[in-house]
Design a protein around this motif. Sequence first.
Motif, PDB file in Angstrom:
ATOM      1  N   UNK A 171       0.843  -1.188   0.000  1.00 57.30           N
ATOM      2  CA  UNK A 171       0.000   0.000   0.000  1.00 57.30           C
ATOM      3  C   UNK A 171       0.885   1.246   0.000  1.00 57.30           C
ATOM      4  N   UNK A 172       0.366   2.403  -0.425  1.00 55.35           N
ATOM      5  CA  UNK A 172       1.190   3.620  -0.473  1.00 55.35           C
ATOM      6  C   UNK A 172       1.733   3.997   0.905  1.00 55.35           C
ATOM      7  N   UNK A 173       2.949   4.507   0.912  1.00 60.47           N
ATOM      8  CA  UNK A 173       3.541   4.997   2.159  1.00 60.47           C
ATOM      9  C   UNK A 173       2.895   6.324   2.552  1.00 60.47           C
ATOM     10  N   UNK A 174       2.888   6.597   3.845  1.00 55.05           N
ATOM     11  CA  UNK A 174       2.444   7.902   4.325  1.00 55.05           C
ATOM     12  C   UNK A 174       0.958   8.136   4.287  1.00 55.05           C
ATOM     13  N   UNK A 175       0.129   7.090   4.198  1.00 55.47           N
ATOM     14  CA  UNK A 175      -1.325   7.297   4.229  1.00 55.47           C
ATOM     15  C   UNK A 175      -1.728   7.824   5.609  1.00 55.47           C
ATOM     16  N   UNK A 176      -2.612   8.807   5.671  1.00 51.31           N
ATOM     17  CA  UNK A 176      -3.038   9.349   6.967  1.00 51.31           C
ATOM     18  C   UNK A 176      -3.781   8.301   7.794  1.00 51.31           C
ATOM     19  N   UNK A 177      -3.805   8.518   9.107  1.00 51.15           N
ATOM     20  CA  UNK A 177      -4.550   7.623   9.985  1.00 51.15           C
ATOM     21  C   UNK A 177      -6.026   7.681   9.623  1.00 51.15           C
ATOM     22  N   UNK A 178      -6.661   6.519   9.645  1.00 51.42           N
ATOM     23  CA  UNK A 178      -8.081   6.469   9.325  1.00 51.42           C
ATOM     24  C   UNK A 178      -8.453   5.129   8.721  1.00 51.42           C
ATOM     25  N   UNK A 179      -9.741   5.012   8.345  1.00 51.72           N
ATOM     26  CA  UNK A 179     -10.236   3.806   7.704  1.00 51.72           C
ATOM     27  C   UNK A 179     -10.614   4.127   6.265  1.00 51.72           C
ATOM     28  N   UNK A 180     -10.254   3.248   5.350  1.00 54.36           N
ATOM     29  CA  UNK A 180     -10.460   3.479   3.926  1.00 54.36           C
ATOM     30  C   UNK A 180     -11.280   2.335   3.327  1.00 54.36           C
ATOM     31  N   UNK A 181     -12.444   2.670   2.841  1.00 53.11           N
ATOM     32  CA  UNK A 181     -13.264   1.679   2.143  1.00 53.11           C
ATOM     33  C   UNK A 181     -12.734   1.520   0.719  1.00 53.11           C
ATOM     34  N   UNK A 182     -12.344   0.308   0.392  1.00 49.66           N
ATOM     35  CA  UNK A 182     -11.701   0.053  -0.900  1.00 49.66           C
ATOM     36  C   UNK A 182     -12.311  -1.174  -1.568  1.00 49.66           C
ATOM     37  N   UNK A 183     -11.978  -1.315  -2.821  1.00 51.03           N
ATOM     38  CA  UNK A 183     -12.296  -2.526  -3.576  1.00 51.03           C
ATOM     39  C   UNK A 183     -11.001  -3.156  -4.058  1.00 51.03           C
ATOM     40  N   UNK A 184     -10.834  -4.432  -3.743  1.00 49.28           N
ATOM     41  CA  UNK A 184      -9.699  -5.194  -4.245  1.00 49.28           C
ATOM     42  C   UNK A 184     -10.186  -6.045  -5.410  1.00 49.28           C
TER      43      UNK A 184
END
Length: 253
Positions: A171-184
């Motif tokens: 996953x990308x480096x440096x993503x902010x804290x939080x929850x991310x709804x994604x599709x794989x």
Amino acid sequence: MKKRRGIEILLTVMMVVATSGCSVTVGGGNKTTGQIVKENLELRKEVKDLTERIDLREAEVQALRQQVEAGKHPLPGAEPPVLVRLELARYTGPVSTRGEVGDTEVIAYVKTEDQQGRMMPVAGEALLQVVYLPNQGEPRLLVDKRYNAKAWDEAYRSNFTGTHYTLKANLPEGMPAGEYDCTLRVMFLQAETGARFSAQEAIKVVRHKLPLGVNEMDMGSLKAMPSPAPESTTGNDDAKGAVDEAAGTQPRE
């Protein structure tokens, strides 16, 4: 009795020599008996592996020869396996290799199934993507990793967790804290038939507050950042275009 006693003495001497680490001159250099035994075992393993690979190739050639000679006439009641779908197996999703920052990569356990729902090995190329779906704004592509035919073949696993192809991507480096709804999603181009298959599922990526001294991008930066360049492991432009077309990232001509 004396002969048996002599054999016992000889075996004892051999054991002492083998475990004493004495030096033996080999090719102008000194090697211990233990080193020679170790190298011998390694060479035997290499020979065994090569022999098994040769046996598999010979079996493949024999099978192809039989198909040609038989004219590929099917046997009554026989139903050859045909790839009909991809399935993302249990435990597919984000994982953490650094607990303090949260999820750092995604893993897809891909099952290639025939018409009877059985796992079958297949040759081809694949594309692994993760798309972030924010509440507002456009979806963002977080992961875009390709697997050429060799990488796909090397991803095959069969162990106590089951039989599948294991695809991994960071996953990308440096993503902010939080929850991310994604599709794989996984797209696959079958080498033998040219057929295209895909499978996807919703995942939630969780990132924790980064430790002091580690910079992170803000949420706005994540939404505005460009899509990652495809992480490609293939040099076949024709096959790459076919996978792109299957993924909807390249217009049909």
